[in-house]
Design a protein around this motif. Structure first.
Motif, PDB file in Angstrom:
ATOM      1  N   THR A 191      77.759   4.948  59.043  1.00  0.00           N
ATOM      2  CA  THR A 191      77.679   4.626  57.687  1.00  0.00           C
ATOM      3  C   THR A 191      77.749   3.077  57.526  1.00  0.00           C
ATOM      4  OG1 THR A 191      80.388   4.426  57.990  1.00  0.00           O
ATOM      5  CG2 THR A 191      79.537   6.432  57.347  1.00  0.00           C
ATOM      6  N   VAL A 212      81.017   3.611  50.552  1.00  0.00           N
ATOM      7  CA  VAL A 212      80.569   3.872  51.792  1.00  0.00           C
ATOM      8  C   VAL A 212      79.366   4.817  51.675  1.00  0.00           C
ATOM      9  CG1 VAL A 212      81.511   4.683  53.929  1.00  0.00           C
ATOM     10  CG2 VAL A 212      82.891   3.131  52.704  1.00  0.00           C
ATOM     11  N   ARG A 213      78.451   4.781  52.355  1.00  0.00           N
ATOM     12  CA  ARG A 213      77.483   5.521  52.397  1.00  0.00           C
ATOM     13  C   ARG A 213      76.918   6.189  53.949  1.00  0.00           C
ATOM     14  NH1 ARG A 213      73.696   5.351  47.368  1.00  0.00           N
ATOM     15  NH2 ARG A 213      75.183   4.308  45.871  1.00  0.00           N
ATOM     16  N   ASN A 214      76.101   7.209  54.068  1.00  0.00           N
ATOM     17  CA  ASN A 214      75.552   7.319  55.236  1.00  0.00           C
ATOM     18  C   ASN A 214      74.564   6.624  55.711  1.00  0.00           C
ATOM     19  OD1 ASN A 214      77.371   9.838  55.537  1.00  0.00           O
ATOM     20  ND2 ASN A 214      75.899  10.904  54.331  1.00  0.00           N
TER      21      ASN A 214
END
Length: 120
Positions: free
Chosen positions: A86, A94-96
């Motif tokens: 992440t 928060v992103r992948n």
């Protein structure tokens, strides 16, 4: 050192190892191509790499979804492990991130393949 040896030594940087046993596992062409690309990207010390599905697809001429399918097959066949990552975007979300791929020792995949064949 003669010129031939110098050329041979410097040219070795343009190659990567692909285990011979890979051809005894009954992999599809697509699985072999994706595995070969991961081997190409692999850090030789950590056995890890982190290309995106899009990057792999562009390199081997496949769609993102097709690459994802082959990665899942390679993981099932114990050739690789994947770990999600992440990251925090500029707006704080928060992103992948990309997966971290770990190339596993080939002997484990051969053992798994043989056990699957025996159970049939």
């Amino acid at each position: 050192m003669n010129n031939f040896l110098k050329a041979s030594c410097s040219g070795a940087k343009n190659f990567f190892p692909l285990p011979n046993a890979i051809f005894s596992l009954g992999l599809s062409t697509g699985e072999i191509v994706v595995y070969a690309y991961l081997m190409y990207c692999e850090d030789r010390k950590s056995h890890k790499c982190w290309p995106s599905y899009k990057t792999i697809g562009q390199a081997v001429g496949m769609s993102r979804n097709t690459v994802q399918k082959y990665v899942q097959e390679l993981e099932y066949k114990t050739l690789i492990l994947t770990e999600p990552t992440t990251y925090e975007s500029s707006c704080g979300q928060v992103r992948n991130g990309n997966l971290i791929f770990t190339i596993l020792p080939i002997h484990g995949a051969v053992k798994h393949h043989n056990e699957c064949q025996l159970s049939r």
